[in-house]
Design an enzyme around this catalytic site. Structure first.
Site, mmCIF file in Angstrom:
data_model
loop_
_atom_site.group_PDB
_atom_site.id
_atom_site.type_symbol
_atom_site.label_atom_id
_atom_site.label_comp_id
_atom_site.label_asym_id
_atom_site.label_seq_id
_atom_site.Cartn_x
_atom_site.Cartn_y
_atom_site.Cartn_z
ATOM 1 N N ARG A 38 1.265 -29.248 16.326
ATOM 2 C CA ARG A 38 -0.163 -29.409 16.018
ATOM 3 C C ARG A 38 -0.812 -30.556 16.802
ATOM 4 N NH1 ARG A 38 -4.580 -29.588 16.005
ATOM 5 N NH2 ARG A 38 -6.206 -29.122 14.450
ATOM 6 N N CYS B 167 7.544 -23.531 12.464
ATOM 7 C CA CYS B 167 8.812 -23.889 13.121
ATOM 8 C C CYS B 167 9.996 -23.674 12.185
ATOM 9 C CB CYS B 167 8.781 -25.334 13.627
ATOM 10 S SG CYS B 167 8.912 -26.569 12.318
ATOM 11 N N CYS C 1 6.979 -27.189 6.900
ATOM 12 C CA CYS C 1 7.572 -25.851 6.740
ATOM 13 C C CYS C 1 8.608 -25.830 5.615
ATOM 14 C CB CYS C 1 8.217 -25.400 8.055
ATOM 15 S SG CYS C 1 7.016 -24.859 9.292
ATOM 16 N N CYS D 1 -6.344 -13.971 13.224
ATOM 17 C CA CYS D 1 -7.180 -14.963 12.538
ATOM 18 C C CYS D 1 -7.979 -14.369 11.381
ATOM 19 C CB CYS D 1 -8.110 -15.709 13.501
ATOM 20 S SG CYS D 1 -9.016 -17.005 12.636
ATOM 21 N N ARG E 262 -16.502 -7.742 14.259
ATOM 22 C CA ARG E 262 -15.670 -8.200 15.371
ATOM 23 C C ARG E 262 -15.856 -7.320 16.600
ATOM 24 N NH1 ARG E 262 -15.070 -12.681 13.404
ATOM 25 N NH2 ARG E 262 -13.052 -13.691 13.017
ATOM 26 N N CYS F 145 2.110 -26.504 9.822
ATOM 27 C CA CYS F 145 3.384 -26.860 10.458
ATOM 28 C C CYS F 145 3.124 -28.052 11.367
ATOM 29 C CB CYS F 145 3.884 -25.657 11.269
ATOM 30 S SG CYS F 145 5.237 -26.016 12.413
ATOM 31 N N HIS G 23 -8.263 -17.135 20.167
ATOM 32 C CA HIS G 23 -7.090 -17.352 19.306
ATOM 33 C C HIS G 23 -6.820 -16.149 18.411
ATOM 34 C CE1 HIS G 23 -10.574 -18.499 16.932
ATOM 35 N NE2 HIS G 23 -9.849 -18.267 15.844
ATOM 36 N N GLU G 24 -7.514 -15.027 18.672
ATOM 37 C CA GLU G 24 -7.300 -13.825 17.861
ATOM 38 C C GLU G 24 -6.809 -12.751 18.838
ATOM 39 O OE1 GLU G 24 -10.085 -13.173 14.116
ATOM 40 O OE2 GLU G 24 -10.694 -11.798 15.678
ATOM 41 N N CYS H 249 10.240 -28.294 10.070
ATOM 42 C CA CYS H 249 9.573 -29.582 9.846
ATOM 43 C C CYS H 249 9.359 -29.817 8.337
ATOM 44 C CB CYS H 249 8.241 -29.632 10.598
ATOM 45 S SG CYS H 249 6.957 -28.584 9.869
ATOM 46 N N CYS I 170 -13.727 -14.846 17.497
ATOM 47 C CA CYS I 170 -13.926 -15.354 16.132
ATOM 48 C C CYS I 170 -15.068 -16.367 16.178
ATOM 49 C CB CYS I 170 -12.622 -16.011 15.661
ATOM 50 S SG CYS I 170 -12.743 -16.988 14.146
ATOM 51 N N HIS I 171 -15.699 -16.581 15.048
ATOM 52 C CA HIS I 171 -16.780 -17.561 14.948
ATOM 53 C C HIS I 171 -16.310 -18.944 15.447
ATOM 54 C CE1 HIS I 171 -20.540 -18.941 12.840
ATOM 55 N NE2 HIS I 171 -19.917 -20.079 13.068
ATOM 56 N N THR I 172 -15.030 -19.254 15.241
ATOM 57 C CA THR I 172 -14.531 -20.578 15.647
ATOM 58 C C THR I 172 -14.540 -20.748 17.172
ATOM 59 O OG1 THR I 172 -13.179 -20.604 13.652
ATOM 60 C CG2 THR I 172 -12.600 -22.208 15.339
HETATM 61 P P1 NAD Z 1 -19.231 -14.870 11.062
HETATM 62 O O1 NAD Z 1 -20.230 -15.587 11.895
HETATM 63 O O2 NAD Z 1 -18.835 -13.487 11.459
HETATM 64 O O3 NAD Z 1 -19.752 -14.753 9.547
HETATM 65 C C1 NAD Z 1 -20.472 -15.786 8.909
HETATM 66 C C2 NAD Z 1 -21.393 -15.137 7.874
HETATM 67 O O4 NAD Z 1 -22.022 -16.180 7.121
HETATM 68 C C3 NAD Z 1 -22.506 -14.285 8.466
HETATM 69 O O5 NAD Z 1 -22.552 -13.017 7.854
HETATM 70 C C4 NAD Z 1 -23.782 -15.080 8.162
HETATM 71 O O6 NAD Z 1 -24.918 -14.254 7.978
HETATM 72 C C5 NAD Z 1 -23.361 -15.807 6.896
HETATM 73 N N1 NAD Z 1 -24.142 -17.012 6.602
HETATM 74 C C6 NAD Z 1 -24.542 -17.967 7.471
HETATM 75 N N2 NAD Z 1 -25.216 -18.926 6.814
HETATM 76 C C7 NAD Z 1 -25.205 -18.574 5.506
HETATM 77 C C8 NAD Z 1 -25.737 -19.177 4.328
HETATM 78 N N3 NAD Z 1 -26.410 -20.336 4.372
HETATM 79 N N4 NAD Z 1 -25.530 -18.549 3.136
HETATM 80 C C9 NAD Z 1 -24.863 -17.372 3.096
HETATM 81 N N5 NAD Z 1 -24.354 -16.764 4.187
HETATM 82 C C10 NAD Z 1 -24.528 -17.354 5.373
HETATM 83 O O7 NAD Z 1 -17.977 -15.822 10.969
HETATM 84 P P2 NAD Z 1 -16.429 -15.537 10.628
HETATM 85 O O8 NAD Z 1 -15.707 -15.240 11.885
HETATM 86 O O9 NAD Z 1 -16.345 -14.630 9.473
HETATM 87 O O10 NAD Z 1 -15.991 -17.022 10.189
HETATM 88 C C11 NAD Z 1 -16.553 -17.623 9.042
HETATM 89 C C12 NAD Z 1 -16.268 -19.118 9.007
HETATM 90 O O11 NAD Z 1 -14.865 -19.330 8.808
HETATM 91 C C13 NAD Z 1 -16.606 -19.876 10.295
HETATM 92 O O12 NAD Z 1 -17.058 -21.164 9.928
HETATM 93 C C14 NAD Z 1 -15.264 -19.958 11.006
HETATM 94 O O13 NAD Z 1 -15.250 -21.020 11.941
HETATM 95 C C15 NAD Z 1 -14.354 -20.184 9.828
HETATM 96 N N6 NAD Z 1 -12.939 -19.815 9.984
HETATM 97 C C16 NAD Z 1 -12.035 -20.590 9.345
HETATM 98 C C17 NAD Z 1 -10.690 -20.249 9.356
HETATM 99 C C18 NAD Z 1 -9.690 -21.076 8.623
HETATM 100 O O14 NAD Z 1 -8.473 -20.849 8.797
HETATM 101 N N7 NAD Z 1 -10.080 -22.020 7.791
HETATM 102 C C19 NAD Z 1 -10.274 -19.103 10.062
HETATM 103 C C20 NAD Z 1 -11.240 -18.307 10.676
HETATM 104 C C21 NAD Z 1 -12.590 -18.671 10.628
HETATM 105 N N1 AHE Z 2 -10.904 -28.540 15.436
HETATM 106 C C1 AHE Z 2 -11.650 -28.664 14.208
HETATM 107 C C2 AHE Z 2 -10.947 -27.988 13.057
HETATM 108 C C3 AHE Z 2 -11.027 -26.526 13.157
HETATM 109 C C4 AHE Z 2 -10.362 -25.875 11.962
HETATM 110 O O1 AHE Z 2 -10.515 -26.325 10.807
HETATM 111 N N2 AHE Z 2 -9.635 -24.840 12.240
HETATM 112 C C5 AHE Z 2 -9.048 -24.007 11.213
HETATM 113 C C6 AHE Z 2 -8.819 -22.674 11.826
HETATM 114 S S1 AHE Z 2 -10.301 -21.922 12.362
HETATM 115 C C7 AHE Z 2 -9.765 -20.444 12.923
HETATM 116 O O2 AHE Z 2 -10.809 -19.683 13.268
HETATM 117 C C8 AHE Z 2 -7.674 -24.507 10.790
HETATM 118 O O3 AHE Z 2 -6.754 -23.745 10.533
HETATM 119 N N3 AHE Z 2 -7.510 -25.755 10.665
HETATM 120 C C9 AHE Z 2 -6.245 -26.356 10.394
HETATM 121 C C10 AHE Z 2 -5.681 -26.962 11.640
HETATM 122 O O4 AHE Z 2 -4.560 -27.467 11.609
HETATM 123 O O5 AHE Z 2 -6.394 -26.952 12.662
HETATM 124 C C11 AHE Z 2 -11.865 -30.105 13.830
HETATM 125 O O6 AHE Z 2 -12.706 -30.344 12.943
HETATM 126 O O7 AHE Z 2 -11.215 -30.973 14.428
HETATM 127 ZN ZN ZN Z 3 -10.618 -17.730 14.059
#
Ligand code: NAD
Ligand code: AHE
Ligand code: ZN
Length: 379
Positions: free
Chosen positions: A116, A98, A104, A176, A374, A112, A68-69, A101, A46-48
């Site tokens: 964490r 869980c 939850c 994820c 992916r 949760c 994590h995926e 908590c 994943c991007h993360t």
């Molecule tokens: P990815 O890298 O596959 O996709 C990101 C996309 O954004 C790409 O297609 C890229 O071309 C595009 N992009 C980059 N800059 C841009 C801009 N300025 N304007 C428009 N498009 C732009 O990533 P992903 O795996 O799909 O993850 C996306 C984001 O979500 C990442 O920041 C990741 O860390 C985050 N994420 C968050 C959670 C969550 O639970 N909040 C879960 C998974 C991933």
């Molecule tokens: N460690 C980072 C935070 C990262 C973050 O926001 N993670 C997302 C999931 S990304 C999955 O690809 C998330 O779910 N956050 C909620 C949590 O509890 O982590 C930081 O900035 O410290």
């Molecule tokens: Zn992820």
């Protein structure tokens, strides 16, 4: 029988930020009470993972086992584990559940509180690690999952058993990206029939928002990405329009003004799936006055902050965030797997690349290529 004993197996260890992962043999200790040891069968990148490896994650710790995926089969369980048993097919959950908590029980969030704090410190709930390299150095866990190892240990609240007929190679993506985007559209934003939606960033997360909005019969789904290679995917997952802000704006036009013009005053829902704080601002400001809501999904680097004129909120736009799409992993994963099996949730379509686990560094390179959604790794 490996139960109760340490296991030597292959893992990809991240020793230093910005450096390639090292595929080597590590030792994975037996699970302690309320812990589960999983034989990971498939994991994706994943991007993360790339974000943390790059060194900009405030919680990033090295050396560690990222990932994590992932999906696999339970090898053994520690004392007191009742929710899974050896042989179960499972998905690792970075958002634990869980069921006890304050979070939850609130009925208000999927976050949760059970594990964490230790998860963020790269250790199991008892404060120690189950991973060591051949030199005897301790390796940190990551996001409570560490799926870049043939065997991993997770807390029992961080794993869910799934229908064995679901292919692990595909459903690892429910750990994820797919779940996050789909849940953000259908739960966090709760898109309704006829709503207008814009999705910024169309990787796996953004495209899964697109498919969630399409399932809800949104009237307009505008996909925004700076990479034209994402365009065909966007239409395939249900977008009605595609805008590349680098090439599709006329003189004097901004992405915000263009989106507002395209939707008679702004969107009902926008989503940031880029992690870029400037994009987050655009996503908020493209929302319709009075009710539009913008959901932040992207993860931004340490030190980054969001900003906008408070007037944007005073005049009714709402800024929200979403972790794991608001999905409770243990309660709701079964339903997602059913939707996948019925054909209502696209998962296989995200697998653009497959590789053997040893090629994990190439999988990180794939992620930066436009055509990759992916890469699924096979142990
Ligand atoms: P990815 O890298 O596959 O996709 C990101 C996309 O954004 C790409 O297609 C890229 O071309 C595009 N992009 C980059 N800059 C841009 C801009 N300025 N304007 C428009 N498009 C732009 O990533 P992903 O795996 O799909 O993850 C996306 C984001 O979500 C990442 O920041 C990741 O860390 C985050 N994420 C968050 C959670 C969550 O639970 N909040 C879960 C998974 C991933
Ligand atoms: N460690 C980072 C935070 C990262 C973050 O926001 N993670 C997302 C999931 S990304 C999955 O690809 C998330 O779910 N956050 C909620 C949590 O509890 O982590 C930081 O900035 O410290
Ligand atoms: Zn992820």
């Amino acid at each position: 029988m490996s139960e109760g004993k340490p296991i030597q197996c292959k893992a990809a260890v991240s020793y230093e930020a910005g450096k390639p992962l090292v595929v080597e043999e590590i030792t994975v200790d037996a699970p302690k009470a309320h812990e589960v040891r999983i034989k990971i069968v498939n994991t994706a990148v994943c991007h993360t993972d790339a974000y943390t490896l790059s060194g900009v994650d405030p919680e990033g710790l090295f050396p560690c086992v990222l990932g994590h995926e992932g999906a696999g089969i339970v090898e053994s369980v520690g004392e007191g584990v009742t929710n899974v048993k050896p042989g179960d097919h499972v998905i690792a959950l970075y958002t634990a559940e869980c069921k006890k908590c304050k979070f939850c029980l609130s009925g208000k969030t999927n976050l949760c509180g059970a594990v964490r704090a230790t998860q963020g410190k790269g250790v199991m709930p008892d404060g120690t690690s189950r991973f060591h390299n051949k030199k005897g150095d301790t390796l940190y866990h990551f996001m409570g999952c560490s799926t870049f190892s043939e065997y991993t240990v997770v807390a029992d609240v961080s794993v869910v058993a799934i229908d064995e007929s679901a292919p692990l190679e595909s459903v690892c993506l429910l750990g994820c990206g797919v779940t996050t985007g789909f849940g953000a559209a259908t739960k966090t934003a709760n898109v309704q029939e006829g709503d207008t939606v814009a999705v910024f960033g169309c990787g796996t997360v953004g495209l899964s928002v697109v498919q969630g909005a399409a399932l809800r019969k949104a009237s307009k789904i505008i996909a925004v990405d700076t990479n034209d290679q994402k365009k065909d995917y966007c239409f395939q997952f249900g977008a009605t329009d595609f805008v590349n802000p680098k090439t599709d704006l006329k003189e004097g036009e901004t992405i915000v003004s263009k989106l507002i013009d395209m939707t008679d005053g702004g969107l009902d829902h926008t989503f940031d799936c880029t992690g870029n704080t400037k994009v987050m601002r655009d996503a908020l400001e493209a929302c319709h006055k009075g009710w539009g809501q913008s959901i932040i999904i992207g993860v931004a680097a340490a030190g980054e902050e969001i900003s906008t004129r408070p007037f944007q909120l005073v005049t009714g736009r709402v800024w929200k965030g979403s972790a794991f799409g608001g999905i409770k992993g243990r309660s709701e994963m079964g339903g997602l797997i059913e939707q996948y099996k019925r054909g209502d949730l696209k998962v296989d379509e995200f697998i653009t690349h497959k590789r053997e686990f040893d090629e994990i560094n190439q999988a990180f390179d794939d992620l930066h290529k436009g055509e990759c959604l992916r890469t699924v790794l096979n142990f």
